[in-house]
Design a protein around this motif. Structure first.
Motif, mmCIF file in Angstrom:
data_model
loop_
_atom_site.group_PDB
_atom_site.id
_atom_site.type_symbol
_atom_site.label_atom_id
_atom_site.label_comp_id
_atom_site.label_asym_id
_atom_site.label_seq_id
_atom_site.Cartn_x
_atom_site.Cartn_y
_atom_site.Cartn_z
ATOM 1 N N ASP A 40 59.527 -16.424 -0.059
ATOM 2 C CA ASP A 40 60.434 -15.300 0.180
ATOM 3 C C ASP A 40 61.455 -15.259 -0.957
ATOM 4 O O ASP A 40 62.226 -16.193 -1.150
ATOM 5 N N GLU A 58 53.469 -18.868 -2.841
ATOM 6 C CA GLU A 58 54.284 -17.690 -2.608
ATOM 7 C C GLU A 58 55.461 -18.055 -1.708
ATOM 8 O O GLU A 58 55.360 -18.932 -0.845
ATOM 9 N N TYR A 70 49.875 -21.108 -7.112
ATOM 10 C CA TYR A 70 51.303 -20.854 -7.306
ATOM 11 C C TYR A 70 51.871 -20.382 -5.971
ATOM 12 O O TYR A 70 51.694 -19.208 -5.594
ATOM 13 N N ARG A 72 59.269 -22.937 -4.104
ATOM 14 C CA ARG A 72 57.830 -23.180 -4.015
ATOM 15 C C ARG A 72 57.539 -24.530 -3.346
ATOM 16 O O ARG A 72 56.555 -24.660 -2.626
#
Length: 414
Positions: A42, A40, A38, A68
């Motif tokens: 900001d 990561e 998954y 993503r």
């Protein structure tokens, strides 16, 4: 297998956790020794990500999906492939899914599959799609094979028919074709036909490859050297037979119960999608149409060539209601030729509206599967897309040919 050896698949999705599909995705990945990742990103980028994509969406989950995707392209998430998924019922999600899969593939070069799920989606449904991603990630050297060497056999255990070929040094020397009834018996019979036509014995074979729905069952039975899903195998067989292994190509495979659309580059799948809403976009619909018209399936194409699909009103893509539309048209005086043409156009239109929206269509466009031999189908596809359609020789055998080609990589050349 250690975590470092596992194929890492980025899950770029919206709503999978709410629809109960999340555990099915994780189960499918786990069964293949793959790991879902998954990406990561900001969190502050969620406010502006819509502007970057040119898609201002209301759903925060769709904005997370785009963020993503950006993390994958920028290399924040180190992955081997990408599974893009949204709910089948959400029109806004379909637009985002289409843009995200195109962006990831064009800007990262990673293999991408795009999929719309329902609350009934299971791990078994996802398995072939997930397996194809892991195959592309792990076996590019095998998929890059362009020539068949030695004496090998390929068996394609499909949902409605079982095909087998025997090949020797880039030549098909034997073919077998039987309806799939009892999976093992059908595979035995198809292989026996191919061996008899080739004039060789089973013990002479240097390697056997299997694909299709029954690949594991028949693979264990024949002690196969290769058991591989049909997305990579069929696309490889298609570009091999069409002599299009270099550069771009698009493969459309219309099977007995589903269909596949695959973007291929240098013989290796990049983007792909599999299956329609129902079997109305498959050979099964054409088979039912031919029975209603009282003709053999091999005669349906010649009828369709002479007909005009616009003379028949199709109210549904559903295989049941679609047949009902054709029956109603016959009752109103439509000709068998017009009904045959309408059936072919219905299949092609559904593939266009669902599968071909999920990939980039680039020439040559290669049409394969048993339905490609029904002349009205490539005609309808050419009329719809306004580009030439290539139906290679042995188009119905692409799975068996692809398996025989790829398994030759296991032949001991000493």
């Amino acid at each position: 297998m250690s975590n470092s050896d596992k194929v890492k698949i980025a899950l770029v999705s919206c709503g999978s956790e709410y629809a109960g599909v999340q555990k099915e995705l994780e189960s499918a990945a786990s069964s293949l020794n793959a790991e879902l990742v998954y990406p990561e990103m900001d969190v502050s980028s969620l406010d502006t990500i819509g502007q970057e994509f040119g898609l201002e969406v209301a759903s925060p989950d769709l904005r997370l999906m785009m963020a993503r995707a950006k993390a994958v392209v920028e290399g924040v998430a180190k992955v081997d492939g990408v599974f893009v998924a949204t709910c089948f019922r959400c029109a806004e999600a379909a637009i985002v899914r289409n843009e995200v899969r195109r962006y990831i593939f064009e800007d990262s070069g990673l293999p991408v599959i795009s999929y719309s799920f329902t609350e009934r989606t299971t791990a078994a449904t996802l398995l072939t799609r997930m397996e194809a991603l892991t195959t592309i990630a792990k076996s590019k050297h095998l998929l890059a094979r362009e020539n068949q060497e030695g004496l090998t056999a390929g068996i394609d255990s499909g949902s409605t028919t079982t095909k087998a070929v025997v090949m020797r040094d880039d030549e098909i020397i034997g073919e077998g074709w039987v309806p799939t009834i009892k999976v093992l018996e059908s595979a035995e019979k198809a292989l026996r036909q191919a061996l008899d036509q080739a004039g060789v014995k089973r013990e002479d074979l240097q390697a056997i490859g299997t694909t299709g729905y029954g690949r594991f069952l028949i693979g264990d039975h024949f002690n196969a050297d290769l058991m591989q899903e049909e997305i990579t195998v069929n696309s490889k067989g298609a570009v091999y037979l069409a002599k299009a292994q270099q550069g771009d190509a698009t493969v459309i495979d219309i099977g007995g119960m589903d269909n596949k659309a695959i973007s291929v580059q240098d013989g290796i799948p990049g983007m792909f999608t599999m299956g329609g809403v129902c079997a109305g976009a498959s050979g099964r619909f054409l088979e039912m149409t031919s029975k209603r018209l009282g003709v053999d399936i091999t005669e349906l194409g010649d009828l369709a060539i002479k007909g005009m699909q616009k003379n028949v009103e199709m109210n549904s893509y559903c295989i049941v209601f679609g047949i009902q539309s054709l029956v109603n048209s016959l009752a109103k005086g439509a000709t068998p030729e017009d009904v045959a043409a309408a059936a072919c156009h219905s299949v092609v239109e559904q593939i266009f509206e669902q599968q071909l929206q999920e990939i980039e269509v680039k020439e040559p466009l290669i049409l394969v599967g048993g339905s490609s031999l029904i002349a009205g189908v490539p005609k309808a596809l050419k009329e719809l897309l306004k580009i030439d359609v290539v139906v290679p020789p042995h188009a119905q055998d692409i799975g068996a040919v692809g398996a025989a080609l790829l398994v030759s990589g296991f032949v001991d050349k000493e």
